[in-house]
Motif scaffolding. Sequence first.
Motif, mmCIF file in Angstrom:
data_model
loop_
_atom_site.group_PDB
_atom_site.id
_atom_site.type_symbol
_atom_site.label_atom_id
_atom_site.label_comp_id
_atom_site.label_asym_id
_atom_site.label_seq_id
_atom_site.Cartn_x
_atom_site.Cartn_y
_atom_site.Cartn_z
ATOM 1 N N PRO A 178 56.544 -39.630 45.368
ATOM 2 C CA PRO A 178 57.542 -40.030 46.370
ATOM 3 C C PRO A 178 58.572 -38.923 46.567
ATOM 4 N N GLU A 224 62.705 -42.656 47.835
ATOM 5 C CA GLU A 224 63.649 -43.043 46.785
ATOM 6 C C GLU A 224 64.917 -43.650 47.364
ATOM 7 N N ALA A 268 57.879 -45.464 44.364
ATOM 8 C CA ALA A 268 59.300 -45.110 44.316
ATOM 9 C C ALA A 268 60.170 -46.255 43.803
#
Length: 250
Positions: free
Chosen positions: A81, A86, A112
Motif C-alpha cells: 500500500p 494508508e 493498509a
Amino acid sequence: MNDRIESLAAEVADAERVVALTGAGVSTASGIPSFRGEGGIWEQFDQRDFHYRRFDADPAGFWRDRIDLRETFYGDGEIEPNAAHEALADLEGMGYLDAAVTQNVDGLHGVAGSETVIELHGTNREAECVECGRRIPAETAFERAEDGELPPRCEACGGVLKPAVVLFGESMPDEPTIRAHELAGQSDLFLAIGSSLQVQPAAGLPARAQRSGATLAIVNLEETPVSDRAEYDLREDVTAALPALVEAVE
C-alpha cells in the motif's frame, strides 16, 4: 492546495457519512500499472484473451495467459500500500470514513488496514470455483497452474478455478454494485479519488451521491466527466493530497 484541503477537511469533520470511491490512480503509486491509457496493461495484452468466453472455451489457455498477465501486473517485488491507501485507512480508523468503494482488484485497501471495502470488480488475491463458489488464495491457484495443473481445479468439487475478478463479458456481481449505490445515496460527502470516472457502475456513483444531496469532492490528476459539477476538484497527486487531508482533519 492548502486552503482547499483545509476546507475539505472541515467538510469531512462535519459530515455524518463520508464515502470514498477509488480508481487506478490510487494504486499506480504502488507500482501497479493501469489497465487503460498510455503504458497500460491493455497496450501489452489482447483484452480478448481475458474475456469470459475465452475462459469458458479454453480455461487452460486462459490460465497460461493469466500467469503472464499477473507477472506484468505485479512485477518482481511485493506490492505494498502507498500513502493514499494508508490515509484512507487512517480516516476510517479516526471515524471519519464510513466505507471505501474501489474499482481496483489489488486488495491494497485491506492490506493498509481499511475494514469496510466494497470491491466492485472483485479481487486478484483470491480464486473461486465456478461450480461451488469456494475461494482459495490466488497464490495457491497460480502455483498449481505454474506447476502444470491447467486449469487448476477446486479440491472440494473438481470445478474449474477462476480468478475472483470480473472478466470482460461477465456480469457484475449484484451485491457489491447494490451496496455501492446504497452507500453513495446515504453519503453526505462523497470522495472520488484517482478515478477517471469513465467506467460503469463506478462512473455513476458521484451523480447518485449528488442526487441525494451529498457534497462531491474529486481528487485526480486529470479532469473527469463530472469535474465541472464537483464542489471540490483537486488536480493533485493522491499520495500527497490524502495524507494532507488526514493531517488537516486531525
